[in-house]
Enzyme design. Sequence first.
Site, mmCIF file in Angstrom:
data_model
loop_
_atom_site.group_PDB
_atom_site.id
_atom_site.type_symbol
_atom_site.label_atom_id
_atom_site.label_comp_id
_atom_site.label_asym_id
_atom_site.label_seq_id
_atom_site.Cartn_x
_atom_site.Cartn_y
_atom_site.Cartn_z
ATOM 1 C CB SER A 157 -0.958 -0.035 1.199
ATOM 2 O OG SER A 157 -1.936 0.958 1.098
ATOM 3 C CG ASP A 165 7.399 5.148 -12.071
ATOM 4 O OD1 ASP A 165 8.017 4.081 -12.202
ATOM 5 O OD2 ASP A 165 6.173 5.255 -12.248
ATOM 6 C CE LYS A 224 -5.316 -1.814 0.372
ATOM 7 N NZ LYS A 224 -5.691 -0.381 0.524
#
Length: 423
Positions: A289, A300, A314
């Site tokens: 999460s 990224d 999740k």
Amino acid sequence: MRLSHFLGTMILLAGLCGTASSSQARDTDHYQALKQFSQVLDLIEKNYVQEVDRTDLIHGAIEGMLNSIDPHSTYIDLEKFKMMQEEFQGEFGGIGIQIGVRDKRLTVIAPIEDTPADKAGLKAGDIILEIDGVSALDISLEDAVSKIRGPKGKAVELTILHKDSQAPEKVTIVRGTIPLVSVKIKELEPGYVHLRLTDFKANTTDDMHQKLREYSAKQELKGIVLDLRNNPGGLLNQAISVTDTFLRDGLIVYTQGRDPKSRKDEMASRQATDVTCPVVVLINSGSASASEIVAGALQDRKRAILIGERTFGKGSVQTIMPLSDGSAVKLTIALYYTPNGRSIQAEGIDPDVELPFVAAAEEGAERQDFREANLSKHLDNPNGDGELGTEELEAREALAKDNQLRIGLSMVKSLPRFMQLTN
């Protein structure tokens, strides 16, 4: 009336009738479903072997309806809602474990470090078969949490199937007070720190900033090994603010619901608390999460190197919607996406460097570090500081036991030189 006008009018009326018929059909379907529910409720109240409470039946129906959608949407009664608030804002009695439902089985996402569950040997991926002798099959997450929690000093018995075991094992764990401490920092070498986030509570970012300030006041910060292993997640705003600490601008994460217009972007901004030194992030299957949001954003944005194993996956967003009687529903309303548009849901984040954790005992045969310093009565280095202090000894011991941490330190020290070579 001209024939063409007459036909046009008929077509228009037919279209209106079709729209009305479609709407009426939907209303009829809803009515039939509610009628069926009412009939079943009436049958239970009149014919069940024991008298039942209508409110309990309604709550059970709501809970079943939400549980049929996904593992994270659920009904929350008043007591359970108070427990959720305690988890993020204050101490509570329990064993210190984050759980979820994977393949319809109650599964350990991660034990919280230094809690009774962690000390009892529970690991990410363990399956909970029973709680105090009662089957955990098809149990809701909220019910499982309420059964596992309890007063400090009182024991709970869990039947556990460990990840790599063929036979279940009964484990008795004495509940303790689960603290809010979610940030730990330890110097590995001068200028290089191990920054461990155990979860994302309301005070996580502030605590992290404070600990980094305290360290930087004594020593120049040259590199951070950010440890998100077995971090089960927590508050979204804390995941965003932690990530923002390592980014000066640009996208951190965005959420997207069913409506294409519901996209919400979370952006980084330049702040006095920004950290600019090299960063390596440690992840594993217990990173879930909020941890995945941090790891995915830093990966990224090419701000950090990720080392370890693929994360939990999740990637859904839940919101609490209160009901009129003081209870609430927790409903999945959106999915998380990394800055490059990757969905975390059921996929997780892959590390840049795949490195399974190897226990110190397993690699002992390969690691026989024997040096001059190991010899009895060896001469000390004239430029050294003599005997090692307690903190340095603890750091060396931690590095000796943790291959991922060792590689993380080596990597974060090498990043400036590597960047020079690639530029």
